[in-house]
Design an enzyme around this catalytic site. Sequence first.
Site, PDB file in Angstrom:
ATOM      1  CG  HIS A 155      40.888  42.186  39.296  1.00  0.00           C
ATOM      2  ND1 HIS A 155      39.901  43.226  39.522  1.00  0.00           N
ATOM      3  CD2 HIS A 155      41.178  41.909  40.704  1.00  0.00           C
ATOM      4  CE1 HIS A 155      38.841  43.081  40.412  1.00  0.00           C
ATOM      5  NE2 HIS A 155      39.478  42.030  40.892  1.00  0.00           N
ATOM      6  CB  SER A 204      42.564  41.672  44.421  1.00  0.00           C
ATOM      7  OG  SER A 204      42.691  41.044  43.078  1.00  0.00           O
ATOM      8  N   GLY A 248      41.289  38.497  45.450  1.00  0.00           N
ATOM      9  CA  GLY A 248      41.676  39.293  47.155  1.00  0.00           C
ATOM     10  C   GLY A 248      40.298  38.465  47.534  1.00  0.00           C
ATOM     11  CB  CYS A 302      28.957  42.714  45.766  1.00  0.00           C
ATOM     12  SG  CYS A 302      31.131  43.225  45.552  1.00  0.00           S
ATOM     13  CB  THR A 310      48.186  23.498  39.060  1.00  0.00           C
ATOM     14  OG1 THR A 310      48.945  22.267  39.090  1.00  0.00           O
ATOM     15  CG2 THR A 310      49.930  23.950  37.967  1.00  0.00           C
ATOM     16  CG  ASN A 361      35.278  48.735  48.632  1.00  0.00           C
ATOM     17  OD1 ASN A 361      34.670  48.305  49.935  1.00  0.00           O
ATOM     18  ND2 ASN A 361      33.543  48.007  47.992  1.00  0.00           N
ATOM     19  CD  GLN A 388      39.180  49.614  46.478  1.00  0.00           C
ATOM     20  OE1 GLN A 388      39.367  50.551  46.011  1.00  0.00           O
ATOM     21  NE2 GLN A 388      38.753  48.690  45.895  1.00  0.00           N
TER      22      GLN A 388
HETATM   23  C1  LIG Z   1      37.634  44.317  45.500  1.00  0.00           C
HETATM   24  C2  LIG Z   1      37.452  44.001  46.603  1.00  0.00           C
HETATM   25  C3  LIG Z   1      37.808  43.016  46.980  1.00  0.00           C
HETATM   26  C4  LIG Z   1      37.939  41.618  46.018  1.00  0.00           C
HETATM   27  O1  LIG Z   1      39.262  41.260  45.671  1.00  0.00           O
HETATM   28  P1  LIG Z   1      38.727  40.340  44.590  1.00  0.00           P
HETATM   29  O2  LIG Z   1      40.199  39.974  43.846  1.00  0.00           O
HETATM   30  O3  LIG Z   1      37.971  40.848  43.130  1.00  0.00           O
HETATM   31  O4  LIG Z   1      37.856  38.687  44.475  1.00  0.00           O
HETATM   32  C5  LIG Z   1      37.934  42.363  47.729  1.00  0.00           C
HETATM   33  N1  LIG Z   1      38.065  44.071  49.231  1.00  0.00           N
HETATM   34  C6  LIG Z   1      38.345  45.371  49.051  1.00  0.00           C
HETATM   35  C7  LIG Z   1      38.374  46.103  49.952  1.00  0.00           C
HETATM   36  C8  LIG Z   1      37.851  45.385  47.193  1.00  0.00           C
HETATM   37  O5  LIG Z   1      37.877  46.606  46.541  1.00  0.00           O
END
Ligand SMILES: *Cc1c(COP(=O)(O)O)cnc(C)c1O
Length: 389
Positions: A199, A197, A69, A323, A235, A149, A177
């Site tokens: 995960h 993202s 993300g 973070c 890749t 978030n 999010q």
């Molecule tokens: C987790 C998050 C990100 C970062 O995503 P990653 O895949 O961990 O780099 C960016 N923006 C928001 C709002 C998030 O919650």
Amino acid sequence: MIYLDNASTTRLDKSVLDQMLPYLTEEYGNPSAIYKLAKTTHKAVEEARAKVAKILNCEPAEIYFTASGSESDNTAIKGIARRYQNKGKHIITSKIEHPAVLETCKALEREGFEVTYISVDENGILNLKELEKSVREDTVLISVMFANNEIGTLQPVKEIGEIAKKHGVYFHTDAVQAVGSELIDVKALGIDALSLSAHKFHGPKGVGALYVKQGVRFERFVDGGHQEKGRRAGTENVAGIVGLAAAMELAYKELEEKNKRVRALRDYYEAEVEKRIPYIKRNGDKQKRLAGTSNISFEFIEGEGLLLNLDIKGICASSGSACTSGSLDPSHVLLAIGLKHEIAHGSLRISIGKYNTKEEIDFLVESLVEIVNKLREMSPLYERVTGGN
Ligand SMILES: *Cc1c(COP(=O)(O)O)cnc(C)c1O
């Protein structure tokens, strides 16, 4: 172990892993090659692209796969800003963005761009009047997150899209999010670029995607080979990309049912805390927010102490953004909604996911009652305010 930090990351869904596994073993062809082994992986990547595009209501050619993300945010903001700098060097964002956006804007400021940071109200919703007033002749990009978030608030994305369009400015949204928890139609919402993202919705870590509307140009982020239409060399992370699309498809299949369930658990949690623990403040708009996110400030308490004590009981939660935890600065989001430093410090974010149960929430509430009482008993300030009661 009770995992209540789904805004930070989520557990990989087993069915998603099953779909990824062939691409970590026998299907190892480089998608760019011309032999049969590569045809399969190339097809897998393109099928994943089509799945993601369908969910967001855009064209497959408008989807670029990235490594996170954060990378999607960097690519969209830096890429668009630098590409259009001859038109203007002004960017607008909000005060409550994720560091992936805020730090990207700071980096652009060091390159000579100007950034305006729009405030939010006490519920964490963007001030639209201030946004519109801040648009200038040289504004090229507005970047405002879809959902926050830390407090879960949903921003007025459609209205922001309209303002952007009216003034001929591009609109990027960090939807990391929101994807997997909210229905998102980029066309209907007037979004020009969007980050997501895997995960965050039970997909694998280290893979993200970026939607960029056809016709919106951006400078490429990774120089090298011609992958991702020449926009991002390297890749392809085939298994990760397959996992991202599989997880996204699953999340939208389960969306309504999951949101109903996690919202009920979240509301139950907040009602119990409000009933049983005095001197608390619930943060963020009560209606306009993600179903599973709750942020509560406990007065006379340090968030770190709360987290450590919860950890002893096997509960994973967060005191704001992962973070910034570990630093002594209170969350920039909680300060932006007007909390005093000492109250912001005592905040707890829980983010409920599809695997959580009512029993877990009950255990969390019992633990909180005990821990908050214990920590407050050690607080001289609490004693003074309550007269030792
Ligand atoms: C987790 C998050 C990100 C970062 O995503 P990653 O895949 O961990 O780099 C960016 N923006 C928001 C709002 C998030 O919650």
